[in-house]
Design a protein around this motif. Structure first.
Motif, mmCIF file in Angstrom:
data_model
loop_
_atom_site.group_PDB
_atom_site.id
_atom_site.type_symbol
_atom_site.label_atom_id
_atom_site.label_comp_id
_atom_site.label_asym_id
_atom_site.label_seq_id
_atom_site.Cartn_x
_atom_site.Cartn_y
_atom_site.Cartn_z
ATOM 1 N N SER A 1 121.757 -34.800 74.982
ATOM 2 C CA SER A 1 123.173 -34.465 74.502
ATOM 3 C C SER A 1 123.467 -33.498 73.504
ATOM 4 O O SER A 1 124.751 -33.193 72.961
ATOM 5 N N PRO B 1 124.044 -29.995 72.086
ATOM 6 C CA PRO B 1 124.761 -28.670 72.506
ATOM 7 C C PRO B 1 123.704 -27.362 72.273
ATOM 8 O O PRO B 1 122.610 -27.583 71.503
ATOM 9 N N TYR B 2 123.911 -26.207 72.948
ATOM 10 C CA TYR B 2 123.115 -25.368 72.726
ATOM 11 C C TYR B 2 121.661 -25.444 73.198
ATOM 12 O O TYR B 2 120.623 -24.802 72.378
ATOM 13 N N THR B 3 121.336 -25.793 74.168
ATOM 14 C CA THR B 3 119.947 -26.087 74.647
ATOM 15 C C THR B 3 120.097 -26.004 76.359
ATOM 16 O O THR B 3 120.887 -26.445 77.075
#
Length: 168
Positions: free
Chosen positions: A26, A28-30
Motif C-alpha cells: 500500500s 505510495p511512490y513505488t
C-alpha cells in the motif's frame, strides 16, 4: 515486544520475499518490485548485508544493503534498501532496529559510507543527509541522502546494482 535482529540465514528467502512484498503493498511512490529486487540481489551475490527482524521467532522485517557504483571512482560505498517491515509492525521501532544494526554491520566491514533514496525526515534520524555533488539522477535531490563513516563524502553520480531493475 521483543525484537531480535540477525543476519539472514538459509531458508529465510521465501519469508523475506513475502514480508517485502507486503510491506510495500500500500506504499505510495513505488512500482511494487522491491521483493523482486531483493531476490535478484541475492541471486547476483550482491547482498552485502541482509538482516531480518524477528518477533516471537517470526520474520517481521528485513533490510538489504548492496554495493553502489560512483562515477568518480570512489569505492566501498553501499546503498541501503529496500528496508521492509510488515504493515502491522510499522511504527513500532522495527525499522529503527534494522537500520541501526545494518549500519553498524556495514561500518564493521570497513565500508566508507552508505546512500539511501527515501524520506529525509526518517533517514535523517540516522545521520543521512543530502550531499552537494552526490546525485542519483531522476529523483528530487532532497530524497537522495548519504551517511559517511569518516565524514568524507564522494562526488558524482551513484548507480545501484542492476538488480534494482528486476521486475519479477
Amino acid at each position: 515486544m521483543n525484537i531480535e535482529v540477525s543476519n539472514e540465514k538459509s531458508g529465510d528467502e521465501l519469508k523475506i520475499h513475502q514480508v517485502t512484498e507486503q510491506a510495500f503493498l500500500s506504499a505510495p511512490y513505488t512500482d511494487h518490485t522491491e521483493h523482486f529486487i531483493v531476490d535478484a540481489l541475492r541471486g547476483a551475490g550482491a547482498l552485502t548485508i541482509s538482516q531480518v527482524a524477528k518477533a516471537d521467532g517470526e520474520i517481521i522485517g528485513h533490510v538489504a544493503i548492496s554495493p553502489v557504483t560512483l562515477s568518480g571512482g570512489t569505492t566501498d560505498w553501499f546503498g541501503l534498501g529496500p528496508i521492509s517491515v510488515l504493515p502491522e509492525y510499522q511504527g513500532c521501532g522495527v525499522g529503527s532496529k534494522l537500520m541501526k544494526s545494518s549500519l553498524a554491520a556495514l561500518e564493521a566491514i570497513g565500508a566508507s559510507g552508505c546512500v539511501v533514496l527515501g524520506d529525509p525526515g526518517y533517514y535523517g534520524r540516522f545521520g543521512f543527509k543530502v550531499v552537494d555533488g552526490l546525485v542519483y539522477p531522476g529523483v528530487p535531490a532532497e530524497y537522495f541522502q548519504a551517511l559517511s563513516f569518516s565524514d568524507e563524502f564522494p562526488q558524482g553520480e551513484v548507480s545501484y546494482h542492476e538488480a534494482f531493475s528486476a521486475q519479477g
